[in-house]
Design a protein around this motif. Structure first.
Motif, PDB file in Angstrom:
ATOM      1  N   ASP A 128      40.438  36.414  40.434  1.00 16.41           N
ATOM      2  CA  ASP A 128      39.364  36.911  41.289  1.00 16.41           C
ATOM      3  C   ASP A 128      39.007  35.987  42.438  1.00 16.41           C
ATOM      4  O   ASP A 128      38.657  36.437  43.526  1.00 16.41           O
ATOM      5  N   GLN A 151      46.089  38.193  42.988  1.00 20.55           N
ATOM      6  CA  GLN A 151      45.108  39.122  43.514  1.00 20.55           C
ATOM      7  C   GLN A 151      45.722  40.151  44.429  1.00 20.55           C
ATOM      8  O   GLN A 151      46.551  39.844  45.273  1.00 20.55           O
ATOM      9  N   GLN A 152      45.311  41.384  44.248  1.00 18.12           N
ATOM     10  CA  GLN A 152      45.673  42.510  45.094  1.00 18.12           C
ATOM     11  C   GLN A 152      47.126  42.912  45.066  1.00 18.12           C
ATOM     12  O   GLN A 152      47.522  43.817  45.778  1.00 18.12           O
ATOM     13  N   LYS A 191      42.650  42.743  53.122  1.00 19.58           N
ATOM     14  CA  LYS A 191      41.696  42.203  52.160  1.00 19.58           C
ATOM     15  C   LYS A 191      40.603  43.211  51.863  1.00 19.58           C
ATOM     16  O   LYS A 191      40.234  44.008  52.718  1.00 19.58           O
ATOM     17  N   PRO A 204      33.565  41.696  46.584  1.00 26.59           N
ATOM     18  CA  PRO A 204      34.231  40.979  45.486  1.00 26.59           C
ATOM     19  C   PRO A 204      34.528  41.865  44.280  1.00 26.59           C
ATOM     20  O   PRO A 204      35.538  41.670  43.604  1.00 26.59           O
ATOM     21  N   ALA A 243      38.089  43.403  44.043  1.00 22.79           N
ATOM     22  CA  ALA A 243      39.290  42.604  43.856  1.00 22.79           C
ATOM     23  C   ALA A 243      39.922  42.982  42.528  1.00 22.79           C
ATOM     24  O   ALA A 243      39.254  43.021  41.502  1.00 22.79           O
TER      25      ALA A 243
END
Lengths: 688, 688
Positions: free
Chosen positions: B6, B23-24, B49, B53, B56
């Motif tokens: 995260d 992430q992602q 992005k 938060p 994520a």
């Protein structure tokens, strides 16, 4: 308005001069004339205290009178007053009560404080004017943004205030097992018993009825039926009597005006057919291709659809105007007579009696439908016996040709009328029990099912003979004669039984017992209202209109003056109905309603049947029969033609009904706006 | 699931070993086989992005592919990716975008972060499973109380996730006047322009389509059409293709099973009529009173009503199950093609284009209705010319009796078919423009009006000839022959054109260009999907069912084996339709829908027309004609009897339709519960 007395806390003492503001009570009524505006709103002091400070007001308006049984002891009365006055969270009704002239009298006067009224307004789902002048569903939490929400006599109509009192009384339930003070132990209340119902059964309460407001009533009658005015003051009617009465009068009004086109057409046709037949006698001119009969048949079919569709639109505008667009009866407590096993209502999450839908359906299918069918069979049987007896008597008379046989000629008719009446009365009782047995949750569902049952029967009773003449005997002249006599006689009989007799009874039998003058104490006036008969409801009035509408849309083509006669009749009907409800009966409790309910459906069904009936009468049209004979058309081709016309017109009717929206566009938007805001509210605030 | 990554903030680098959480993004797809479960969900890094938060997540699932025009410069592509990725409050779509293999490629891959998905779920009005296992309208503020709301791949179906991306793209509007970077100035966007639509017109975007998920697709096809299973995996279909596709297959399924009773009856009748006629030849036995023809006519009328009523109930259960009971399309932004003057929407209070209802009604009444009428007239004209030409040609042939005249015999049929097809194609274009011109606010209203228009025409086109034979020629044997040939030929033609040809095209023309193996990089697989033809929608499928249903309910009494043939056809139809949508086309975007929409109405109308048609065919029944002749009944009495039967059966139908509730009791309660809670929320929280 002055709120100076807000902190006084105790009701003003007796004998204060009129006009002095005193908390919870106006001035002294007994002795000395009061300005008429105040007369219904002021009363002797002694009201129960309100539980919250915001409800304290300068004066209390007596709204409803409760009449106790003759054997009720003061102890019971005191208990009842306390119960009515107790806040709802303690199992009371949250109302204001007043013991009448003294503690031993058989009267309790009721009123309602502001908070109770506002909460009930929310519960009933009434719409009121928001600060932006739009109608919005009332929310107690948002009360300050609604217009006039500090003045209950403007915010709610008189009818609404009175209905709310009944609503609160009907909602009284025993919170635990309870002895009624001053009553034998056998009358103990069980937990969750409906208190008001049980007290009625126990003879403690004999009567609960809303009070007339003489000033407003005088004002209303002036603008309603005393003058020569053509328009009815519908908003005032709604204010004074409530939306169910106002809807009846609105429909009567709308329908009467919509009789104009067929009346004009009828006059034209009648005029031309008379002058035409005169001309023919002289010159033997060729007949026109389309007869008045045919023209009227097609016109009737389309007219009835247009009228009903336009009424739906008018009805929804009225409903918006009167704030009943968004009623929440489904979400309220079940009606007092409803019973079932206790459980959690899946919709509202409240604990209340539940009764499964399938059980109700089963009861309807296996009990109600067969019983109603049986009664319809009895009507047909009666009719058949009548025809048989009549043929028999005619034959006897031919045979004997004496005075005795002459009188015998009337026997079948008399017997048939007696039989029909007895059957109708019996059926009404049976329909009541059946509907009670079906155990509907909501008052409106109960009403609709009861009305529906009686309606089917009445319809059958009224039209069976005409249909028989039209479809089996195929005798247009007889149909014409019968229709004309029905129209004239039934209207006369109705006017006499509905108005003249009650008026005479009231004037010469009841009135001498209750001599009333302006000088009488208020209380006597209130007491006198109790001696008036109970308002019998609008059922008979609606049936009358429905039967009228039936004569017109089903059979009028054989008797073109039908609409003219009905128009004349209705112009007096409006006045006599208004007079009746204002003067001859007690004021009724009227729940807020959003439409005519099941009556709308009845009129719609009739307007569909009218297509079939008119297509058939078109076929029987003497001109058409003659023309087809001359053209050498076979009767089966003619029949085929009529069937095609019928199908096309039904199609036109269905398309018209689908294309004309049931509510005006702006109402739809308002309704969607209410839906949208509640959806938004739900999204915003759940789960917190 | 681990949320360890995260705080990493940056997409994981290329070449990370598969399975590592980053992430992602999942793992690297190019090179090396991946476990098939992950294959569709993992992709190269480089996603935009997320802005909040909570969104994520460990991996991003590519859901939709956007194909750019060949001349789009990298500058435009970068701008577009930024726009798509920008939060909604800044005028972006709030989605995740990935530039494909490199910045110059013509692909953008899209996905959606959790918050965007959840907000759109609320906006669309989808219902999801609450913590108490009931379906509740989803509220973003209450998201934590909904089951699986932390795992989007379980919480929303694949179809819903993909549709939401389209929904967000369609909702992109220019917040101010805007130059598109890398494009000529003539392509400037005006304020409130629909960006996605304009970019499509400017050639920047060529295509936007949802991606197949090979693993899930394989799983679905296995349980759907590869085996011998009788039941369809409807929930899986809804999960993968969305509710509009699932509703079609549910109806196909329901309807196919409901063909069983008429099929059995038809087999019986066919058997007995054959054995009966054999017996008669030998013994000359008396015929039974009721022929199979009559039995089937009455059966058809009642059967069609029951099927439609039961389907309504089934449909509302499915709608509950799939969470589309409470859709809020009315309250959403208007569809992209909608235009009007800017104003405040009275329902939602938002500023958006408004278009008055009366203007739309006017356009429909004055333009659409006459144009549609004209085309229907052209169909009739075509039919009349065909009959005239056929008679003419027959007469010529008789006269000449040569080889040339023999071939001439086919000319009228060929010309008629060509004419009909050209007319149908022209009509489709016209119907599109008309519906566009009517300017409907909601996508569903647009669809329904378009469908309605084409439906009326298709219905006319398909049934005009049969009605002509039945009602004017009154030739039962010809009707029987025609029906049998239509049934067999049209089914064959349909199966061939719908499945065999696309299959062959796919296999032998398109496929060689896109050889695909499991080892191919993910991206190539995605790219390959773009070469498949677009899914043509369910219109043709529904029409096929409707025409079938029409043959069966309108005319089946003359050809008892209709239901048997249809049953056999549909058992293969289910499979071929499933194969087609899975393999032969691109995956379509499917909006969540609550029912079949206008198709339900079409089937209902047909079921009413069936009463008329069957009553008529009953009358034409040879047995009845013979019996009435023997009994000496006049043809007009016989006709009268048929009319009465028709009226009684219509009455029965109307009563049945009114008595069978359109939704099961438990669904009604759920719906009322949702209404109740939103009413409560409104009362609780307004005015704060």
């Amino acid at each position: 308005m002055s709120k100076a007395a807000d902190d006084e806390g105790v009701p003003g003492g007796r004998g204060e001069p009129p006009g002095t503001s005193a908390q919870q009570v106006g001035g002294e009524a007994a002795g000395g004339k009061l300005p008429s505006k105040l007369s219904a709103s002021s009363f002797t002091p002694g009201w129960t205290k309100v539980s919250c400070p915001c409800c304290a007001s300068e004066r209390v308006e007596p709204l409803v009178r409760v009449k106790l049984g003759p054997k009720v002891v003061p102890e019971t009365k005191r208990w009842l007053i306390k119960l009515i006055g107790a806040p709802q969270k303690d199992g009371g009704a949250g109302l204001l009560a007043h013991p009448g002239e003294d503690a031993t009298g058989n009267t309790i006067m009721l009123s309602a404080p502001r908070c109770t009224l506002l909460r009930a307004t929310e519960e009933l789902g009434l719409c009121k004017i928001y600060h932006n002048n739009e109608m919005e569903a009332f929310a107690y939490n948002d009360r300050d943004n609604f217009r006039d929400s500090d003045n209950m006599e403007v915010f709610l109509t008189l009818a609404e205030r009175q209905y709310i009192i009944k609503y609160e009384l009907d909602g009284l339930r025993a919170q635990k097992e309870l002895r009624i003070p001053g009553m034998p132990d056998s009358r103990t209340l069980q937990k969750r018993d409906n208190i008001w119902q049980k007290l009625g059964q126990a003879g403690v309460i004999v009567d609960t009825f809303p009070l007339h407001n003489p000033g407003k009533l005088k004002d209303l009658s002036k603008s309603w039926y005393s003058g020569n005015q053509l328009a009815q003051p519908l908003d005032k009617v709604n204010e004074y009597f409530g939306s169910s009465v106002a809807f009846y009068f609105s429909f009567l009004d709308f329908y009467t005006w919509s009789l104009l086109p067929p009346a004009i057409l009828g006059l034209f046709i009648a005029y031309f057919s008379i002058s035409g037949s005169q001309q023919q006698e002289i010159q033997d001119e060729p007949e026109p291709l389309i007869s008045g009969h045919m023209l009227q048949a097609v016109f009737s079919m389309l007219w009835s659809t247009v009228v009903i569709e336009l009424w739906k639109r008018r009805s929804s505008s009225l409903s918006y105007q009167w704030g009943t667009l968004n009623l929440a009866e489904r979400f309220a407590e079940p009606r007092p007579g409803f019973h079932g096993d206790l459980g959690v209502n899946p919709v509202t999450g409240r604990v209340e009696p539940l009764f499964p839908e399938w059980k109700r359906d089963l009861r309807m299918a296996l009990v109600s439908v067969p019983v109603v069918g049986l009664f319809l069979g009895l009507v047909v049987l009666g009719m058949m016996c009548f025809y048989w007896a009549e043929a028999r008597v005619q034959w006897l008379h031919k045979d004997w040709n004496s005075m005795i046989s002459q009188t015998f000629l009337y026997v079948p008719s008399v017997l048939h009328i007696v039989y029909t009446n007895m059957l109708a009365n019996l059926y009404r009782t049976v329909a009541n029990s059946l509907t009670e047995y079906e155990n509907h949750r909501e008052e409106s569902a109960y009403d609709n099912h009861l009305t529906g049952k009686i309606l089917v029967f009445t319809f059958f009773n009224n039209f069976a003979v005409l249909f028989h003449i039209a479809f089996f005997k195929q005798d247009v002249p007889l149909l014409r004669k019968r229709l004309a006599s029905l129209l004239i006689i039934s209207q006369l009989v109705n006017q006499v039984t509905e108005v003249v007799i009650p008026f005479l009874v009231d004037r010469f039998i009841s009135a001498p017992h209750r001599t009333e003058s302006e000088d009488d104490p208020e209380e006597d006036k209130f007491r006198n209202q109790g001696t008036l008969p109970t308002f019998p409801g609008l059922f008979a009035e609606y049936i009358e209109l429905l039967v009228q509408f039936g004569y017109l849309s089903l059979f009028s083509c054989v008797f073109p003056l039908t609409a003219v006669l009905l128009l004349l009749n209705n112009l007096t009907e409006i006045r006599s109905d208004a007079y009746k409800i204002c003067k001859l009966f007690r004021k009724p409790f009227c729940p807020p309603v959003a439409s005519m309910g099941v009556w709308k459906v009845a009129f719609e069904v009739l307007s569909f049947v009218s297509v079939v009936s008119n297509a058939w009468l078109l076929l029987l049209s003497p001109r058409l029969q003659k023309m087809s004979q001359e053209a050498g058309m076979s009767s089966s081709n003619l029949l085929m033609g009529a069937v095609m016309v019928e199908h096309v017109l039904i199609l036109v009717k269905v398309i018209m009904a689908a294309l004309i929206p049931d509510e005006p566009d702006w109402i739809r938007k308002k309704r969607e706006h209410i839906e949208y805001t509640s959806m938004q509210a739900l999204r915003q605030y759940t789960g917190f």
